[in-house]
Design a protein around this motif. Sequence first.
Motif, short mmCIF file in Angstrom:
data_model
loop_
_atom_site.label_atom_id
_atom_site.label_comp_id
_atom_site.label_asym_id
_atom_site.label_seq_id
_atom_site.Cartn_x
_atom_site.Cartn_y
_atom_site.Cartn_z
N THR A 180 1.26 13.76 -1.14
CA THR A 180 2.79 14.08 -0.81
C THR A 180 2.71 13.91 0.84
OG1 THR A 180 2.27 16.45 -0.47
CG2 THR A 180 3.10 15.41 -2.76
N MET A 181 4.01 13.91 1.26
CA MET A 181 4.16 14.06 2.77
C MET A 181 3.55 15.23 3.27
SD MET A 181 5.35 11.27 4.19
CE MET A 181 6.29 9.91 4.05
N LEU A 182 3.64 16.28 2.62
CA LEU A 182 3.16 17.78 3.01
C LEU A 182 1.70 17.70 3.06
CD1 LEU A 182 3.64 20.75 3.79
CD2 LEU A 182 3.69 21.03 1.39
N LYS A 227 0.98 -1.31 0.18
CA LYS A 227 -0.11 0.17 -0.06
C LYS A 227 0.75 1.16 0.04
CE LYS A 227 -2.48 -1.14 3.77
NZ LYS A 227 -3.24 -1.01 4.80
N ALA A 228 0.76 2.33 -0.88
CA ALA A 228 1.57 3.59 -0.98
C ALA A 228 0.46 4.51 -0.42
CB ALA A 228 1.66 3.86 -2.28
N LEU A 229 1.39 4.74 0.57
CA LEU A 229 0.83 6.23 1.57
C LEU A 229 0.95 7.38 1.09
CD1 LEU A 229 0.80 4.21 5.25
CD2 LEU A 229 -0.95 4.08 3.42
N ALA A 230 2.27 7.70 0.86
CA ALA A 230 2.63 9.20 0.43
C ALA A 230 3.96 8.96 -0.51
CB ALA A 230 3.00 9.76 1.78
N VAL A 231 4.14 9.83 -1.18
CA VAL A 231 5.43 10.23 -1.75
C VAL A 231 6.16 11.18 -1.07
CG1 VAL A 231 4.86 9.42 -3.92
CG2 VAL A 231 4.47 11.84 -3.48
N THR A 232 7.43 11.27 -1.11
CA THR A 232 8.33 12.29 -0.59
C THR A 232 8.83 13.45 -1.37
OG1 THR A 232 10.37 11.02 -0.96
CG2 THR A 232 9.04 10.22 1.11
N THR A 233 8.01 13.79 -2.41
CA THR A 233 8.30 14.84 -3.05
C THR A 233 7.53 16.04 -3.11
OG1 THR A 233 7.19 13.77 -4.78
CG2 THR A 233 9.21 13.41 -4.85
N PRO A 234 8.02 17.41 -3.44
CA PRO A 234 6.97 18.36 -3.16
C PRO A 234 5.78 18.32 -3.93
CG PRO A 234 9.12 19.06 -4.01
CD PRO A 234 9.35 17.53 -4.24
N LYS A 235 5.68 17.52 -5.05
CA LYS A 235 4.24 17.51 -5.81
C LYS A 235 4.22 15.90 -6.09
CE LYS A 235 6.36 18.31 -10.46
NZ LYS A 235 6.50 19.02 -11.49
N LEU A 259 2.81 16.06 7.32
CA LEU A 259 4.45 16.10 7.61
C LEU A 259 5.14 17.35 6.80
CD1 LEU A 259 3.28 13.48 8.46
CD2 LEU A 259 5.70 12.46 8.05
N LYS A 260 5.05 18.32 7.69
CA LYS A 260 5.67 19.79 6.90
C LYS A 260 7.33 19.45 6.91
CE LYS A 260 2.35 22.83 9.12
NZ LYS A 260 2.13 24.20 9.93
N GLY A 261 7.70 19.98 5.95
CA GLY A 261 9.15 19.91 5.50
C GLY A 261 9.38 18.53 5.19
N PHE A 262 8.69 17.52 4.96
CA PHE A 262 9.17 16.07 4.56
C PHE A 262 9.35 16.14 3.13
CE2 PHE A 262 9.39 11.99 6.36
CZ PHE A 262 10.05 11.41 5.37
N GLU A 263 10.68 16.08 2.63
CA GLU A 263 10.98 16.16 1.25
C GLU A 263 12.28 15.65 1.01
OE1 GLU A 263 12.35 19.14 -2.19
OE2 GLU A 263 10.81 19.89 -0.85
N MET A 264 12.24 14.49 0.31
CA MET A 264 13.49 13.58 0.03
C MET A 264 13.27 13.05 -1.31
SD MET A 264 15.27 10.66 2.57
CE MET A 264 15.50 12.18 3.94
N THR A 265 14.38 13.00 -2.34
CA THR A 265 14.33 12.34 -3.63
C THR A 265 15.77 11.68 -3.92
OG1 THR A 265 15.00 14.36 -4.69
CG2 THR A 265 12.61 14.13 -4.16
N ASN A 266 15.51 10.89 -4.78
CA ASN A 266 16.99 10.32 -5.42
C ASN A 266 17.06 11.04 -6.75
OD1 ASN A 266 18.31 7.52 -4.42
ND2 ASN A 266 16.09 7.70 -3.69
N TRP A 267 18.10 11.88 -6.89
CA TRP A 267 18.10 12.94 -7.85
C TRP A 267 19.39 12.45 -8.63
CZ3 TRP A 267 22.63 15.02 -7.76
CH2 TRP A 267 23.37 15.42 -6.25
#
Length: 316
Positions: A230-232, A212-220, A236-244
């Motif tokens: 999104t986590m936001l 089950k996918a509950l959230a993505v860790t990206t701005p959009k 969850l404020k300020g939660f942003e993490m990506t593999n760039w």
Amino acid sequence: MICAVLALGTAGHASAQQYPAKSTRIVVGFAPGGGTDIVARIIGAKLTEALGQSFIVDNRAGAAGTIGSDIVAKAPADGYTLLMGHVNSHGIAPNLYKKLPYDAQRDFAMVAYVGYVPNVLVVHPSIPAKNVAELVAIAKAKPGALNYASSGVGSTQHLAGELFQLTTNTKLVHVPYKGSGPAVVDLVAGHVVMNFDTMPPVLPFVRQGKMKALAVTTPKRASQLADVPTMLEAGLKGFEMTNWYGMMAPAKISRDIVTRLNTEVNKIMALPDAKAKLEEVGTQLNPMTPEAFAKFLESELAKYAKLVKAANVSID
């Protein structure tokens, strides 16, 4: 002496104008088949078509991408050795390793930012949570009862779990694996119940109902999981993490070559077939100038320095 200096300057300009005059290698600090490798091969194939010389991927896997990065840091700055840089080697590792053999900023020129792949908070179907708030409630009710997998200590999956705990004031148990493959297999089997993995390895199982996918860790939100917040959005404020991913070169490379490569890579990302292939593996494209890429890297280093310190994570 003056003539010699002028001649050198003219030769340097001419070489930049004629670039590339031979094949170029794109070093990837991970094994074939992973996200960084796939992105590098798509970009490399299109550069070969556009510039008339071969751009060949050279896999130098190990130590979260730092082995490949070190090779490029010490290579001649002539444009014929490039790196497909990654958040692990240039955002996280400089804050984790006490004796990293290169400086992520000083030893590299930022050439072209490609984009990022979202991390996805997924849980095993046995977990009754239907959203992040319900998952947090379960975690708070039973501190230390929930475990989460990662592809290894210091990975974005690991640090996303640490950030989740810091943000929600919960206690989880980290279970590191040697890569996303075995971590995902054990999550499907129920040996672990959570993961913050990247989209490509988990998307098929989410679609099959095995996670089950509950959230993505990206701005959009990600187009591939348009119904997942999104986590936001989940609170969850300020939660942003990506593999760039981003193309880099040895620091002293000619500015003319950087400009040309930046222009060509940005053109490639606008081509319908290349764009489709990159987005198929979950890449959210975001072309940048070299200057913007350098500022982005600076912000990533600062972000992970803060997180690593708060989570008290380090690798000798």
